[in-house]
Design an enzyme around this catalytic site. Structure first.
Site, PDB file in Angstrom:
ATOM      1  N   GLU A 129      -5.504   1.864   2.032  1.00 63.83           N
ATOM      2  CA  GLU A 129      -5.341   0.705   2.911  1.00 63.83           C
ATOM      3  C   GLU A 129      -5.595   1.085   4.360  1.00 63.83           C
ATOM      4  O   GLU A 129      -6.217   0.327   5.117  1.00 63.83           O
ATOM      5  CB  GLU A 129      -3.925   0.139   2.756  1.00 63.83           C
ATOM      6  CG  GLU A 129      -3.681  -1.189   3.475  1.00 63.83           C
ATOM      7  CD  GLU A 129      -3.125  -1.040   4.882  1.00 63.83           C
ATOM      8  OE1 GLU A 129      -2.883  -2.063   5.536  1.00 63.83           O
ATOM      9  OE2 GLU A 129      -2.925   0.107   5.350  1.00 63.83           O
ATOM     10  N   GLU A 130      -5.091   2.250   4.745  1.00 64.84           N
ATOM     11  CA  GLU A 130      -5.193   2.667   6.142  1.00 64.84           C
ATOM     12  C   GLU A 130      -6.631   2.900   6.588  1.00 64.84           C
ATOM     13  O   GLU A 130      -6.919   2.912   7.783  1.00 64.84           O
ATOM     14  CB  GLU A 130      -4.363   3.933   6.385  1.00 64.84           C
ATOM     15  CG  GLU A 130      -2.864   3.766   6.166  1.00 64.84           C
ATOM     16  CD  GLU A 130      -2.204   2.904   7.227  1.00 64.84           C
ATOM     17  OE1 GLU A 130      -2.898   2.394   8.117  1.00 64.84           O
ATOM     18  OE2 GLU A 130      -0.968   2.745   7.154  1.00 64.84           O
ATOM     19  N   ASP A 171       4.351  -4.909   3.779  1.00 65.21           N
ATOM     20  CA  ASP A 171       3.820  -3.819   4.596  1.00 65.21           C
ATOM     21  C   ASP A 171       4.671  -3.699   5.851  1.00 65.21           C
ATOM     22  O   ASP A 171       4.685  -4.612   6.683  1.00 65.21           O
ATOM     23  CB  ASP A 171       2.362  -4.133   4.957  1.00 65.21           C
ATOM     24  CG  ASP A 171       1.637  -2.947   5.559  1.00 65.21           C
ATOM     25  OD1 ASP A 171       2.280  -1.914   5.811  1.00 65.21           O
ATOM     26  OD2 ASP A 171       0.414  -3.064   5.769  1.00 65.21           O
ATOM     27  N   HIS A 208       0.854  -1.197   0.000  1.00 72.24           N
ATOM     28  CA  HIS A 208       0.000   0.000   0.000  1.00 72.24           C
ATOM     29  C   HIS A 208       0.883   1.238   0.000  1.00 72.24           C
ATOM     30  O   HIS A 208       1.886   1.336   0.699  1.00 72.24           O
ATOM     31  CB  HIS A 208      -1.007  -0.023   1.156  1.00 72.24           C
ATOM     32  CG  HIS A 208      -0.480   0.260   2.526  1.00 72.24           C
ATOM     33  ND1 HIS A 208      -0.371   1.538   3.040  1.00 72.24           N
ATOM     34  CD2 HIS A 208      -0.071  -0.566   3.520  1.00 72.24           C
ATOM     35  CE1 HIS A 208       0.074   1.489   4.285  1.00 72.24           C
ATOM     36  NE2 HIS A 208       0.280   0.215   4.607  1.00 72.24           N
ATOM     37  N   ASP A 260       5.670   2.705   7.314  1.00 74.09           N
ATOM     38  CA  ASP A 260       4.286   2.287   7.027  1.00 74.09           C
ATOM     39  C   ASP A 260       3.632   3.252   6.035  1.00 74.09           C
ATOM     40  O   ASP A 260       2.982   4.203   6.437  1.00 74.09           O
ATOM     41  CB  ASP A 260       3.489   2.257   8.326  1.00 74.09           C
ATOM     42  CG  ASP A 260       2.100   1.669   8.163  1.00 74.09           C
ATOM     43  OD1 ASP A 260       1.822   1.058   7.110  1.00 74.09           O
ATOM     44  OD2 ASP A 260       1.294   1.823   9.096  1.00 74.09           O
ATOM     45  N   HIS A 312       2.270   4.728  13.118  1.00 74.21           N
ATOM     46  CA  HIS A 312       1.160   5.673  12.964  1.00 74.21           C
ATOM     47  C   HIS A 312       1.403   6.981  13.724  1.00 74.21           C
ATOM     48  O   HIS A 312       0.466   7.596  14.225  1.00 74.21           O
ATOM     49  CB  HIS A 312      -0.164   5.040  13.389  1.00 74.21           C
ATOM     50  CG  HIS A 312      -0.719   4.096  12.382  1.00 74.21           C
ATOM     51  ND1 HIS A 312      -1.982   3.561  12.453  1.00 74.21           N
ATOM     52  CD2 HIS A 312      -0.177   3.567  11.247  1.00 74.21           C
ATOM     53  CE1 HIS A 312      -2.198   2.767  11.421  1.00 74.21           C
ATOM     54  NE2 HIS A 312      -1.103   2.746  10.678  1.00 74.21           N
TER      55      HIS A 312
END
Length: 476
Positions: A173-174, A202, A127, A139, A289
């Site tokens: 994706e998130e 990922d 992604h 990420d 994140h």
């Protein structure tokens, strides 16, 4: 990687075999020696992978510090990847996500190398979007950059291809795996059947990371695990990532999957720290994140090992004339996940359903044999042809055994039979542990058409249920 939602289920994968590897560990940045029937994979230059990360970081910096799927940072990322691929000779498709995606999300990016068997496709994906909180370098700039340099290397090397390779960079994706879900959902059943395996990448550069392989015991994972084994890394199953990244979109449609990951917010154990280094008790990615997921949050050694493992897998599965030859077990077992009605299964087909109160191993349906608590015999089976070139062939499936019996005596049994001959048997004694992978050797039946039957037999009291799902033939 997206945050965990209410998702469950994995799929046993089946793909062609892979070349032999040396017993000794290979230093990072080199490729294991291939077998004499497969071309050696090239080294993927980590400097080039880092250069792609620099560009993704710059895209975030120009656009509010992130690459969220709905923002310009994501669209600039798409433009960069697309430009590099087009310059290398790829025809690249931007696929708008017209349903299921967040409003305003940018497109998926799809590129296929136009050589090899178009009916036998191996997909490699990552992604490209990130969260709003930061630039998303691990990420998932890490997976996106490693994948891009592999695609460019394939174009430069331009080897003879036996199978087709397709690359994908996913949007949204998130927000719930939306881009990849849209892609797989809108394929025709014929197009889905052409995809022999999907590989996902990922978070492959976590600072305090481990070495994780999705569905590590599956046939799809075999070359991925083999490469990291050759480096002496002793990889483990990616339990943290199950159902949380784009491979799950493919699993839901019974497409075999695997991939690499180095971990997110879960904490490294002392045993993992002992074999991989790093800090036990701390998150694999301390900036998961968060705004600090910058270029400083990249484990270059792990990224290098992942990039080279991708190349090894790609070369083994699609390049040259090796990696399994004409032994192709894909599709030998029809409707192995029981998702498409009951055909071609015969016998007590009423046991095949989306049973309430139980979760399937993959998808929504499975076969529930037994569980009656009285004298009974239930079975499902089908006729299959074991390819003549599969000198090693195993019937592989997932079994969950639940029982009201106790003790070490086998009262209720579950057997695998071929043409009436019993190959393997389990019983109430083996209950517990949830879904467990089981297998039966079919090597002796190579080149033959045989009837494979799963049979549950219960005695007069106390039930034992045998739950069966995701049946396939594997060649290794």
């Amino acid at each position: 990687m997206k945050r965990r939602f209410a998702m469950a289920g994995t799929l046993l994968a089946l793909v062609l075999g892979f070349g032999t590897l040396p017993a000794a560990a290979t230093p990072s940045g080199t490729s294991p020696a291939s077998s004499t029937t497969a071309l050696a994979a090239p080294d993927i230059g980590i400097t080039a992978v880092r250069a792609h990360l620099d560009e993704l970081s710059a895209a975030a910096a120009r656009n509010g510090g992130n690459r969220r799927s709905t923002g310009q940072g994501y669209r600039d990322s798409v433009a960069y990847v697309k430009g590099k691929l087009q310059a290398a000779g790829y025809t690249v498709t931007e696929q708008p996500c017209t349903s299921g995606c967040t409003s305003g999300a940018g497109p998926n990016l799809i590129a296929e190398w136009p050589q090899g068997d178009a009916n036998s496709v191996y997909m490699f994906g990552a992604h490209l979007d990130g969260v709003s909180a930061g630039p998303g370098m691990n990420d998932n700039g890490s997976g996106s950059a490693a994948l891009l340099e592999n695609a460019l290397t394939l174009a430069r090397e331009n080897p003879d291809m036996r199978n087709r390779v397709r690359f994908a960079w996913w949007t949204d994706e998130e927000q719930g795996l939306n881009g990849s879900d849209f892609y797989v959902r809108t394929l025709s059943s014929t197009e889905r059947s052409r995809i022999k395996a999907y590989y996902n990448f990922d978070m492959v550069a976590s600072l305090n990371g481990g070495y994780f392989v999705n569905h590590i015991t599956s046939a799809a994972a075999a070359p991925m695990k083999a490469y990291w084994d050759s480096l002496g890394l002793q990889p483990e199953e990616n339990t943290e990532g199950a159902g949380r990244s784009d491979d799950y979109s493919f699993e839901r449609y019974s497409i075999p999957t695997s991939g690499y990951a180095m971990g997110a917010s879960a904490r490294k154990t002392s045993a993992q720290a002992a074999k991989w280094g790093g800090t036990s008790g701390s998150a694999y990615d301390p900036c998961y994140h968060r705004a600090c997921d910058t270029l400083a949050n990249i484990n270059t050694t792990g990224l290098d090992r992942a990039a080279d493992g991708i190349a090894y897998t790609l070369w083994q599965q699609a390049v040259g004339t090796g990696g399994g030859g004409t032994c192709d077990p894909a599709g030998v077992v029809g409707n192995g996940g029981f998702e498409n009605g009951t055909a071609p299964w015969t016998g007590t087909t009423a046991v095949i359903a989306a049973h309430t109160g139980r979760t399937a191993h993959g998808g929504t349906r499975f076969a529930w044999l037994g569980g009656n608590g009285s004298t009974s015999t239930e079975s499902v089976g089908q006729t299959v042809t074991v390819p003549a070139d599969c000198t090693r062939a195993s019937l592989v499936f997932w079994l969950q055994i639940e029982t009201a019996e106790s003790g070490s005596r086998a009262y209720d049994t579950f057997s695998v039979r071929v043409n009436g001959s019993t190959l393997a048997t389990w019983s109430n004694v083996h209950a517990g542990g949830g879904w467990t992978q089981r297998s039966a050797d079919l090597s002796a039946y190579a080149g033959q058409t045989v009837t494979v039957t799963f049979t549950a037999t219960e005695d007069y009291s106390l039930q034992t249920g045998f739950l069966l799902d995701d049946v396939s033939l594997q060649s290794a």
